[in-house]
Scaffold this motif. Structure first.
Motif, PDB file in Angstrom:
ATOM      1  N   PHE A 170      12.136  12.563  46.949  1.00 18.24           N
ATOM      2  CA  PHE A 170      10.588  12.733  46.567  1.00 18.24           C
ATOM      3  C   PHE A 170       9.643  12.138  47.136  1.00 18.24           C
ATOM      4  O   PHE A 170       8.386  12.585  47.576  1.00 18.24           O
ATOM      5  CB  PHE A 170      10.536  12.361  44.814  1.00 18.24           C
ATOM      6  CG  PHE A 170       9.417  12.945  44.247  1.00 18.24           C
ATOM      7  CD1 PHE A 170       9.071  13.988  43.772  1.00 18.24           C
ATOM      8  CD2 PHE A 170       8.158  11.845  43.984  1.00 18.24           C
ATOM      9  CE1 PHE A 170       7.958  14.574  43.083  1.00 18.24           C
ATOM     10  CE2 PHE A 170       6.917  12.322  43.360  1.00 18.24           C
ATOM     11  CZ  PHE A 170       7.016  13.559  42.991  1.00 18.24           C
ATOM     12  N   ARG A 171       9.929  10.929  47.518  1.00 15.72           N
ATOM     13  CA  ARG A 171       8.995  10.063  48.422  1.00 15.72           C
ATOM     14  C   ARG A 171       8.711  10.600  49.555  1.00 15.72           C
ATOM     15  O   ARG A 171       7.710  10.676  50.107  1.00 15.72           O
ATOM     16  CB  ARG A 171       9.358   8.653  48.592  1.00 15.72           C
ATOM     17  CG  ARG A 171       9.235   7.695  47.195  1.00 15.72           C
ATOM     18  CD  ARG A 171       9.859   6.500  46.970  1.00 15.72           C
ATOM     19  NE  ARG A 171       9.452   5.462  47.779  1.00 15.72           N
ATOM     20  CZ  ARG A 171       9.995   4.050  47.917  1.00 15.72           C
ATOM     21  NH1 ARG A 171      10.868   3.690  47.141  1.00 15.72           N
ATOM     22  NH2 ARG A 171       9.306   3.479  48.968  1.00 15.72           N
ATOM     23  N   TYR A 201      10.932  18.331  48.396  1.00 12.40           N
ATOM     24  CA  TYR A 201      10.810  18.611  47.059  1.00 12.40           C
ATOM     25  C   TYR A 201      11.972  19.546  46.317  1.00 12.40           C
ATOM     26  O   TYR A 201      12.221  19.396  45.327  1.00 12.40           O
ATOM     27  CB  TYR A 201       9.312  19.217  46.796  1.00 12.40           C
ATOM     28  CG  TYR A 201       8.071  18.214  46.946  1.00 12.40           C
ATOM     29  CD1 TYR A 201       8.428  16.879  46.653  1.00 12.40           C
ATOM     30  CD2 TYR A 201       7.120  18.605  47.660  1.00 12.40           C
ATOM     31  CE1 TYR A 201       7.479  16.256  46.693  1.00 12.40           C
ATOM     32  CE2 TYR A 201       6.043  17.802  47.699  1.00 12.40           C
ATOM     33  CZ  TYR A 201       6.138  16.319  47.353  1.00 12.40           C
ATOM     34  OH  TYR A 201       5.376  15.274  47.839  1.00 12.40           O
ATOM     35  N   ARG A 202      12.346  20.566  47.323  1.00 11.88           N
ATOM     36  CA  ARG A 202      13.375  21.551  46.905  1.00 11.88           C
ATOM     37  C   ARG A 202      14.584  20.641  46.866  1.00 11.88           C
ATOM     38  O   ARG A 202      15.498  20.942  45.825  1.00 11.88           O
ATOM     39  CB  ARG A 202      13.402  22.573  47.720  1.00 11.88           C
ATOM     40  CG  ARG A 202      12.218  23.674  47.589  1.00 11.88           C
ATOM     41  CD  ARG A 202      12.521  24.951  48.425  1.00 11.88           C
ATOM     42  NE  ARG A 202      11.413  25.872  48.018  1.00 11.88           N
ATOM     43  CZ  ARG A 202      10.848  26.800  48.651  1.00 11.88           C
ATOM     44  NH1 ARG A 202      11.310  26.812  49.949  1.00 11.88           N
ATOM     45  NH2 ARG A 202      10.118  27.571  48.167  1.00 11.88           N
ATOM     46  N   ARG A 203      14.970  19.590  47.456  1.00 14.24           N
ATOM     47  CA  ARG A 203      16.184  18.939  47.486  1.00 14.24           C
ATOM     48  C   ARG A 203      16.119  18.099  45.955  1.00 14.24           C
ATOM     49  O   ARG A 203      17.125  18.174  45.232  1.00 14.24           O
ATOM     50  CB  ARG A 203      16.275  17.769  48.357  1.00 14.24           C
ATOM     51  CG  ARG A 203      16.521  18.393  49.758  1.00 14.24           C
ATOM     52  CD  ARG A 203      17.950  18.833  49.842  1.00 14.24           C
ATOM     53  NE  ARG A 203      19.081  17.558  49.649  1.00 14.24           N
ATOM     54  CZ  ARG A 203      19.581  17.199  50.692  1.00 14.24           C
ATOM     55  NH1 ARG A 203      19.348  17.582  52.071  1.00 14.24           N
ATOM     56  NH2 ARG A 203      20.445  16.180  50.569  1.00 14.24           N
ATOM     57  N   VAL A 204      14.889  17.691  45.421  1.00 20.28           N
ATOM     58  CA  VAL A 204      14.813  17.076  44.177  1.00 20.28           C
ATOM     59  C   VAL A 204      14.836  18.172  43.179  1.00 20.28           C
ATOM     60  O   VAL A 204      15.623  17.841  42.098  1.00 20.28           O
ATOM     61  CB  VAL A 204      13.275  16.467  44.042  1.00 20.28           C
ATOM     62  CG1 VAL A 204      13.348  15.673  42.907  1.00 20.28           C
ATOM     63  CG2 VAL A 204      13.210  15.499  45.294  1.00 20.28           C
ATOM     64  N   ALA A 205      14.335  19.363  43.242  1.00 24.32           N
ATOM     65  CA  ALA A 205      14.249  20.591  42.308  1.00 24.32           C
ATOM     66  C   ALA A 205      15.983  20.882  41.871  1.00 24.32           C
ATOM     67  O   ALA A 205      16.234  21.053  40.935  1.00 24.32           O
ATOM     68  CB  ALA A 205      13.768  21.380  42.611  1.00 24.32           C
ATOM     69  N   ALA A 206      16.773  20.645  42.858  1.00 27.10           N
ATOM     70  CA  ALA A 206      18.041  20.983  42.937  1.00 27.10           C
ATOM     71  C   ALA A 206      18.816  20.017  42.409  1.00 27.10           C
ATOM     72  O   ALA A 206      20.068  19.976  42.046  1.00 27.10           O
ATOM     73  CB  ALA A 206      18.648  21.375  44.082  1.00 27.10           C
ATOM     74  N   GLY A 213       8.905  15.994  37.676  1.00 33.24           N
ATOM     75  CA  GLY A 213       7.967  17.255  37.708  1.00 33.24           C
ATOM     76  C   GLY A 213       7.909  17.715  39.085  1.00 33.24           C
ATOM     77  O   GLY A 213       6.627  18.173  39.374  1.00 33.24           O
ATOM     78  N   VAL A 214       8.651  17.998  39.726  1.00 34.72           N
ATOM     79  CA  VAL A 214       8.666  18.580  40.975  1.00 34.72           C
ATOM     80  C   VAL A 214       8.337  19.749  41.061  1.00 34.72           C
ATOM     81  O   VAL A 214       7.564  20.237  41.995  1.00 34.72           O
ATOM     82  CB  VAL A 214      10.229  18.146  41.721  1.00 34.72           C
ATOM     83  CG1 VAL A 214      11.013  19.193  40.992  1.00 34.72           C
ATOM     84  CG2 VAL A 214      10.175  18.381  43.317  1.00 34.72           C
ATOM     85  N   PRO A 231       7.525  19.242  32.440  1.00 32.72           N
ATOM     86  CA  PRO A 231       8.577  18.520  31.559  1.00 32.72           C
ATOM     87  C   PRO A 231       8.163  17.443  30.833  1.00 32.72           C
ATOM     88  O   PRO A 231       7.273  16.484  31.558  1.00 32.72           O
ATOM     89  CB  PRO A 231       9.520  18.245  32.858  1.00 32.72           C
ATOM     90  CG  PRO A 231       9.176  19.053  34.079  1.00 32.72           C
ATOM     91  CD  PRO A 231       7.786  19.199  34.024  1.00 32.72           C
ATOM     92  N   SER A 232       8.588  17.349  29.704  1.00 29.02           N
ATOM     93  CA  SER A 232       7.941  16.154  28.791  1.00 29.02           C
ATOM     94  C   SER A 232       8.454  14.769  29.453  1.00 29.02           C
ATOM     95  O   SER A 232       7.849  13.817  29.422  1.00 29.02           O
ATOM     96  CB  SER A 232       8.770  16.311  27.329  1.00 29.02           C
ATOM     97  OG  SER A 232       8.159  17.417  26.530  1.00 29.02           O
ATOM     98  N   ALA A 233       9.772  14.977  30.132  1.00 27.26           N
ATOM     99  CA  ALA A 233      10.314  13.728  30.689  1.00 27.26           C
ATOM    100  C   ALA A 233       9.691  13.220  31.840  1.00 27.26           C
ATOM    101  O   ALA A 233       9.382  11.929  31.881  1.00 27.26           O
ATOM    102  CB  ALA A 233      11.751  13.789  31.319  1.00 27.26           C
ATOM    103  N   TYR A 234       8.802  13.955  32.654  1.00 29.58           N
ATOM    104  CA  TYR A 234       7.817  13.757  33.642  1.00 29.58           C
ATOM    105  C   TYR A 234       6.769  12.973  33.069  1.00 29.58           C
ATOM    106  O   TYR A 234       6.341  11.997  33.217  1.00 29.58           O
ATOM    107  CB  TYR A 234       7.620  14.886  34.250  1.00 29.58           C
ATOM    108  CG  TYR A 234       6.292  14.772  35.339  1.00 29.58           C
ATOM    109  CD1 TYR A 234       6.286  13.730  36.428  1.00 29.58           C
ATOM    110  CD2 TYR A 234       5.101  15.445  34.759  1.00 29.58           C
ATOM    111  CE1 TYR A 234       5.004  13.827  37.045  1.00 29.58           C
ATOM    112  CE2 TYR A 234       3.800  15.236  35.563  1.00 29.58           C
ATOM    113  CZ  TYR A 234       3.949  14.476  36.457  1.00 29.58           C
ATOM    114  OH  TYR A 234       2.708  14.389  37.280  1.00 29.58           O
ATOM    115  N   VAL A 235       6.023  13.612  31.978  1.00 28.81           N
ATOM    116  CA  VAL A 235       4.850  12.873  31.387  1.00 28.81           C
ATOM    117  C   VAL A 235       5.320  11.697  30.724  1.00 28.81           C
ATOM    118  O   VAL A 235       4.345  10.736  31.026  1.00 28.81           O
ATOM    119  CB  VAL A 235       4.325  14.094  30.444  1.00 28.81           C
ATOM    120  CG1 VAL A 235       3.028  13.416  29.684  1.00 28.81           C
ATOM    121  CG2 VAL A 235       4.003  15.348  31.048  1.00 28.81           C
TER     122      VAL A 235
END
Length: 311
Positions: free
Chosen positions: A52-53, A71-76, A84-85, A102-106
């Motif tokens: 992500f970074r 970002y797609r690596r994170v999404a997978a 929240g990727v 996603p609630s977890a992101y917020v």
């Protein structure tokens, strides 16, 4: 921003390179920072926060396609919701705009932000919604008191003190426990609890042992911009409000006037027409709408809409 609780890779050398990369990004050298993060990820290829970074660093360096790849690596990964990727991918035009984050992101975003929230938002960004929303509420209510007000997405409790003198009892709800702790320290809320406005009233946490229709004022300052689809949030507000009760809230204004959109800030903007359509769906009638600057972002004023509706 990656959640603090998973910033470590578990590999000391990878973490050290990531720390150097963070120093480089602060100095403005995004290309060098991205190169160091790539080296760190060679040592810790399963590190979601690292990918992500890397995406953020590549994005700042203007490397859009490589950023999307990271970002797609994170999404997978199993951690995708924490970052929240999907919002990041949508903002870069690489995915459809999610109706809701996603609630977890917020939750993670505001848990990490709680300690510096008021300094950053009020002092640095000129955030003014609580004071302006309180003034709009007083215009409609006059000198009368509210028996019970419910502050949705109360955060650190900035709205509570603004309306405290015209409320007999005040409840506050937020997704972030760290933000609730800050609100609790202000001593203005009778009841504070965790709740998720993206869920149905039955699942939200707003009615655990408490009645529907109990509030003559429901307020939500700077909340709707973290929700694209307002259906569940307005359903919760309508369920809380007594007959004749007021619902006061803010949105960031969508200049396109078509519905809602995702901004580069990863916050949502909503058009006036869309908001009024959603209010009507839930039996809420607009009373007032005021356009105003609600905060600064990257040195630019953000225009918002303050709404007052009645059940």
């Amino acid at each position: 921003m990656a959640p603090k609780r998973i910033l470590t890779s578990g590999d000391l050398v990878a973490d050290r390179r990531a720390d150097y990369a963070a120093m480089l990004i602060e100095s403005g050298d995004a290309l060098a920072a991205a190169d160091l993060m790539e080296q760190a990820l060679e040592l810790a290829p399963g590190w979601s926060a690292g990918w992500f970074r890397l995406g953020e660093y590549r994005e700042k360096a203007g490397l859009v396609e490589p950023a999307v790849e990271a970002y797609r690596r994170v999404a997978a990964s199993d951690d995708a919701a924490l970052f929240g990727v999907d919002l990041k991918l949508a903002a870069l035009g690489a995915a459809e705009t999610p109706a809701l984050p996603p609630s977890a992101y917020v939750e993670g975003l505001f848990d990490d932000y709680a300690d510096r929230f008021e300094t950053a938002l009020v002092e640095k960004l000129g955030y003014s919604v609580p004071k302006k929303l309180a003034a709009l509420i007083r215009t409609a209510k006059g000198d009368a008191h509210f028996a019970l007000a419910v502050d949705l997405g109360c955060g650190t409790g900035l709205l509570g003190p603004e309306i405290g003198d015209c409320v007999s009892a005040l409840e506050g709800y937020d997704l972030s426990e760290n933000m609730l702790a800050k609100a609790r320290a202000k001593g203005v809320y009778r009841h504070l609890a965790r709740a998720d406005l993206s869920l149905s009233p039955e699942a939200s946490g707003l009615f655990d042992g408490l009645e529907q229709g109990r509030a003559d004022l429901v307020a939500a300052a700077d909340v709707m911009m973290y929700l694209g689809d307002l259906d569940a949030a307005f359903a919760n507000a309508a369920a809380l409000a007594a007959a004749g009760g007021l619902f006061a809230f803010s949105v960031e204004k969508d200049e396109a006037q078509t519905g809602f959109s995702l901004r580069p800030s990863l916050r949502y903007a909503h058009s006036r027409a869309h908001v009024e359509t959603m209010l009507a769906r839930h039996g809420l009638s607009p009373v007032a709408c005021e356009e105003t600057v609600i905060r600064m972002d990257a040195g630019q004023p953000i225009t918002g809409l303050l709404f007052l509706a009645r059940k």
